[in-house]
Design an enzyme around this catalytic site. Structure first.
Site, mmCIF file in Angstrom:
data_model
loop_
_atom_site.group_PDB
_atom_site.id
_atom_site.type_symbol
_atom_site.label_atom_id
_atom_site.label_comp_id
_atom_site.label_asym_id
_atom_site.label_seq_id
_atom_site.Cartn_x
_atom_site.Cartn_y
_atom_site.Cartn_z
ATOM 1 N N HIS A 178 -0.855 0.259 -9.836
ATOM 2 C CA HIS A 178 -1.509 -0.737 -8.963
ATOM 3 C C HIS A 178 -1.948 -1.976 -9.762
ATOM 4 O O HIS A 178 -3.136 -2.311 -9.822
ATOM 5 C CB HIS A 178 -2.705 -0.112 -8.220
ATOM 6 C CG HIS A 178 -2.966 -0.779 -6.895
ATOM 7 N ND1 HIS A 178 -3.365 -0.113 -5.764
ATOM 8 C CD2 HIS A 178 -2.889 -2.090 -6.519
ATOM 9 C CE1 HIS A 178 -3.526 -0.961 -4.755
ATOM 10 N NE2 HIS A 178 -3.235 -2.173 -5.197
ATOM 11 N N GLU A 184 -2.899 7.674 -3.955
ATOM 12 C CA GLU A 184 -3.350 7.074 -5.200
ATOM 13 C C GLU A 184 -4.653 7.708 -5.687
ATOM 14 O O GLU A 184 -5.529 7.925 -4.851
ATOM 15 C CB GLU A 184 -3.575 5.570 -4.936
ATOM 16 C CG GLU A 184 -3.073 4.687 -6.031
ATOM 17 C CD GLU A 184 -2.972 3.232 -5.592
ATOM 18 O OE1 GLU A 184 -2.032 2.879 -4.864
ATOM 19 O OE2 GLU A 184 -3.861 2.474 -5.988
ATOM 20 N N ARG A 236 0.860 -1.180 0.000
ATOM 21 C CA ARG A 236 0.000 0.000 0.000
ATOM 22 C C ARG A 236 0.897 1.232 0.000
ATOM 23 O O ARG A 236 1.907 1.286 0.720
ATOM 24 C CB ARG A 236 -0.905 0.030 1.230
ATOM 25 C CG ARG A 236 -2.071 -0.931 1.175
ATOM 26 C CD ARG A 236 -3.119 -0.502 0.152
ATOM 27 N NE ARG A 236 -4.268 -1.404 0.101
ATOM 28 C CZ ARG A 236 -4.370 -2.472 -0.696
ATOM 29 N NH1 ARG A 236 -3.397 -2.767 -1.532
ATOM 30 N NH2 ARG A 236 -5.452 -3.230 -0.680
#
Ligand code: DGY
Length: 318
Positions: A283, A265, A236
């Site tokens: 991602h 993000e 993450r």
């Protein structure tokens, strides 16, 4: 529970998963090709007994409230569930599930691919050709860093960290790892986080995002790494302080970084985007047809199990 409960799916999911859900209730899938805003999310889930959520949805008490007291399950289509306020949902009797296991190999493949990409300067080479720059083979051209005989530090030896370590061992790397406890069934060396930073040529992050791991890689950790070391992040984004990472790269404190996830993000720190020693992907850890289908189907089965009054396959411990 109603005979035909409403199942709210916050974004497109593969048909195989929709079919599983359709046997259990009325499936409402968001038609927007973007994350719902918090207001849109609350209004979208109104009346739902089940929510199938994406990792970009913040699922908290206000969402549960908006759904209503019949809400029974939130199935997150991701192994990570830092976007879900599990205690707040548990307090309302809502089951939370995630999708561990099915994405282990795909994510470890991508992490290892990123390690190769950043150490062998694949992005730079590709950009050079696409820019139609003149070039010719010579012995000093775009030299990278070899892997064999070097040390990979795995931060967090869960399923994905272990799969990354297995790939690295097959490429001739030594493995050290840090985490909450040593894993006696694993051949790598258990070390403290500080030792891992000091000893590793490559550091790969596989710990979940928690209050303790937010900015785990900040200025101090980056200074502790070797100036020749590379960082890989497929877990993450907020585990890494992106501004500190950009500072460290600018100061030559580490050699490069490969990132699949970002602190804010989908935004990426512009100073990182400007650097040749940084590889970035959007991602994509679990992004294969097979894996994303398996994730969505697992989430759907979790929903149908709970709606049938059974235990879900992969519940997040409240
Ligand atoms: C996850 O599952 O948590 C990944 O980040 C997305 O596949």
């Amino acid at each position: 529970m109603s005979d035909h409960p409403l199942i709210a799916v916050t974004r497109w999911i593969p048909d195989d998963a929709v079919k599983v859900l359709a046997d259990a209730g009325e499936v409402r899938v968001s038609e927007l090709d973007r994350p719902l805003t918090p207001e849109e999310l609350r209004s979208f889930v109104a009346g739902a007994t089940a929510i199938v959520a994406m990792l970009h949805d913040r699922i908290d008490a206000s969402v549960a409230e908006a759904a209503g007291p019949q809400l029974a399950v939130v199935a997150n289509v991701a192994v990570g569930y830092d976007n879900v306020d599990v205690p707040a949902l548990a307090a309302r009797g809502v089951t939370v599930t995630n999708t561990p296991g099915v994405l282990t190999d795909a994510t470890a493949d991508l992490a290892f691919g990123l390690l190769l990409a950043v150490t062998r300067r694949l992005g730079e080479g590709e950009r050079l050709l696409r820019a139609r720059e003149p070039w010719s083979f010579h012995l000093g051209f775009l030299l990278g860093s070899g892997l064999q005989g070097k040390t990979l530090g795995v931060v967090g030896l869960g399923q994905i960290g272990r799969a990354m370590a297995e790939r690295a061992a097959a490429f001739g790397l030594r493995i050290v790892y840090s985490g909450r406890s040593a894993k006696p069934d694993f051949a790598g060396e258990f070390v403290s986080f500080e030792d891992l930073l000091r000893r590793s040529d490559f550091v790969s992050l596989h710990c979940p995002l928690t209050p303790e791991t937010r900015h785990l890689i900040g200025a101090e950790a980056l200074r502790a790494m070797k100036p020749t070391a590379y960082l890989v992040n497929t877990t993450r984004g907020p585990v890494v302080d992106e501004a500190a990472l950009a500072d460290a790269l600018e100061a030559g404190e580490i050699a490069g970084a490969a990132l699949d996830v970002f602190e804010h993000e989908p935004r990426v720190e512009p100073r990182l985007l400007a650097r040749d020693d940084v590889v970035v992907t959007p991602h994509l850890g679990s992004a294969t047809v097979e894996t994303r289908t398996a994730m969505a189907v697992l989430a759907a089965r979790n929903v149908t199990s709970v709606l049938a009054g059974d235990a879900p396959l992969t519940e997040v411990a409240p």
